[in-house]
Design a protein around this motif. Sequence first.
Motif, PDB file in Angstrom:
ATOM      1  N   MET A   1     -19.682 -73.302 -45.869  1.00 24.58           N
ATOM      2  CA  MET A   1     -18.246 -73.169 -46.013  1.00 24.58           C
ATOM      3  C   MET A   1     -17.635 -73.278 -47.277  1.00 24.58           C
ATOM      4  SD  MET A   1     -16.875 -72.593 -42.848  1.00 24.58           S
ATOM      5  CE  MET A   1     -15.423 -73.215 -42.902  1.00 24.58           C
ATOM      6  N   SER A   2     -16.632 -72.623 -47.576  1.00 21.45           N
ATOM      7  CA  SER A   2     -16.099 -72.369 -48.599  1.00 21.45           C
ATOM      8  C   SER A   2     -15.423 -73.856 -49.256  1.00 21.45           C
ATOM      9  CB  SER A   2     -14.875 -71.536 -49.057  1.00 21.45           C
ATOM     10  OG  SER A   2     -13.782 -71.837 -48.428  1.00 21.45           O
ATOM     11  N   LEU A   3     -14.816 -74.585 -48.110  1.00 23.77           N
ATOM     12  CA  LEU A   3     -14.446 -75.648 -48.532  1.00 23.77           C
ATOM     13  C   LEU A   3     -15.400 -76.901 -49.240  1.00 23.77           C
ATOM     14  CD1 LEU A   3     -11.945 -76.565 -45.399  1.00 23.77           C
ATOM     15  CD2 LEU A   3     -11.168 -76.090 -47.675  1.00 23.77           C
ATOM     16  N   ALA A  13     -10.264 -81.419 -53.046  1.00 19.23           N
ATOM     17  CA  ALA A  13     -10.033 -80.447 -52.201  1.00 19.23           C
ATOM     18  C   ALA A  13      -8.959 -79.361 -52.736  1.00 19.23           C
ATOM     19  CB  ALA A  13      -9.138 -81.294 -51.054  1.00 19.23           C
ATOM     20  N   PRO A  14      -9.251 -78.027 -52.011  1.00 18.32           N
ATOM     21  CA  PRO A  14      -8.436 -76.871 -52.757  1.00 18.32           C
ATOM     22  C   PRO A  14      -7.058 -77.029 -52.245  1.00 18.32           C
ATOM     23  CG  PRO A  14      -9.924 -76.193 -50.808  1.00 18.32           C
ATOM     24  CD  PRO A  14     -10.263 -77.603 -50.805  1.00 18.32           C
ATOM     25  N   SER A  63     -19.859 -69.080 -55.763  1.00 17.74           N
ATOM     26  CA  SER A  63     -20.028 -68.158 -54.642  1.00 17.74           C
ATOM     27  C   SER A  63     -21.351 -69.027 -53.785  1.00 17.74           C
ATOM     28  CB  SER A  63     -20.356 -66.885 -54.748  1.00 17.74           C
ATOM     29  OG  SER A  63     -20.974 -66.217 -53.638  1.00 17.74           O
ATOM     30  N   ALA A  64     -21.339 -69.112 -52.619  1.00 19.86           N
ATOM     31  CA  ALA A  64     -22.428 -69.703 -51.752  1.00 19.86           C
ATOM     32  C   ALA A  64     -23.630 -68.633 -51.877  1.00 19.86           C
ATOM     33  CB  ALA A  64     -22.003 -70.055 -50.461  1.00 19.86           C
ATOM     34  N   GLN A  65     -23.338 -67.236 -52.275  1.00 15.28           N
ATOM     35  CA  GLN A  65     -24.431 -66.242 -52.294  1.00 15.28           C
ATOM     36  C   GLN A  65     -25.176 -66.043 -53.686  1.00 15.28           C
ATOM     37  OE1 GLN A  65     -21.366 -65.946 -49.978  1.00 15.28           O
ATOM     38  NE2 GLN A  65     -22.897 -66.889 -48.536  1.00 15.28           N
ATOM     39  N   ALA A 101     -11.952 -71.427 -57.544  1.00 14.34           N
ATOM     40  CA  ALA A 101     -12.247 -70.406 -56.627  1.00 14.34           C
ATOM     41  C   ALA A 101     -13.504 -70.701 -56.145  1.00 14.34           C
ATOM     42  CB  ALA A 101     -11.788 -69.046 -56.934  1.00 14.34           C
ATOM     43  N   ALA A 102     -13.735 -70.810 -54.614  1.00 16.13           N
ATOM     44  CA  ALA A 102     -15.144 -70.909 -54.024  1.00 16.13           C
ATOM     45  C   ALA A 102     -15.090 -69.933 -53.005  1.00 16.13           C
ATOM     46  CB  ALA A 102     -15.422 -72.222 -53.643  1.00 16.13           C
TER      47      ALA A 102
END
Length: 351
Positions: A1-3, A13-14, A63-65, A101-102
Amino acid sequence: MSLKLFQETFGEAPAVSGWTPGRVNLIGEHIDYNGGAVLPMALPLGVDMALTPIEDDLAQIVSAQFEGVAVRQLSETASHQWSDYILGALAQVSPAQGWHAAIDSSIPFGSGLSSSAAVSVGALRLAREALHLPKLSAKEIALTAQSIENNFIGVPCGVMDQMAVSALAPGEAMLLDTQTLAFEQIAIPEDWCFVVHHSGVHRELSDGRYAERRATCFAAAEKLGVNLLCQAPISALEIENNLTDIERQRAAHAITEHARVIAAKAALDQRNLSGFGKLMIESHASMRDDFDITTPAIDQLVDVSVECGAIGARMTGGGFGGCIVSLVDAGHKESWRKRFEERAAGAKFIC
């Protein structure tokens, strides 16, 4: 998750977060820039994103990717990096505003399921929310996201993808008139199931082949005396004109594909499963033979899908790789999928 990714990367926190779906195009390929009707459906897969504006002129994007944090100047041009799409959206909202940014995407990269449109649309919405700017309509967001892809990324795409991910909820379909942007949201019958598999062939629309086909279509439209190819009747291809063989083939696809979309909407209204499936098969043949955007691997997957019992199947997306979408009776989905995946070892189930 991006959070979680955002908090781990930036230590707080965003300010805003949200999710945008991907889409699968059920029928109507390469005609959104030719003035045709298209029939996309939003997917349960999508892009999760979190943003915070910062007092800086840099966008720091994780990015998680992908590995590492991309640090980009808001004034940069696109450079074929994974962070280009979010950078373009952030710069469009405020060219001097810095960001943390995430993003985390469940849409496979290069799959033809509109991960790029989901990133652009999601980033535009969240950045405007974070800066307390007026909320835009789905159509306004879609057109802005399209301009980013056209002018910043350099892909001369139509507006179908952006409209679909901006306006639809997962499982909803849309009949979109790409000339007026009028659209009708459509519920898919409960006993119909559209299944997406990745071919294993990754695609990149900015490599020039997409732009080449668009230019050929525009040249054909000019010779046929219409503004957009889908305004021409199929009979126009039968009369004497100065179309090249390639222009005639591309025009044949665009004109007949538009007609197939209109027929597909009628099949949906009538719950005509076999009729819709037949149109999908015809669409794939047109993309293969007239528009030349499929690959041997994808052609084989489509054939195997139908041989295993799918009512219809076709490549989906801009072409040259990516995914196929198969239409099956919902009650037979699992047995069909087992047969298909046993024979199509290279295909990866997406949703």
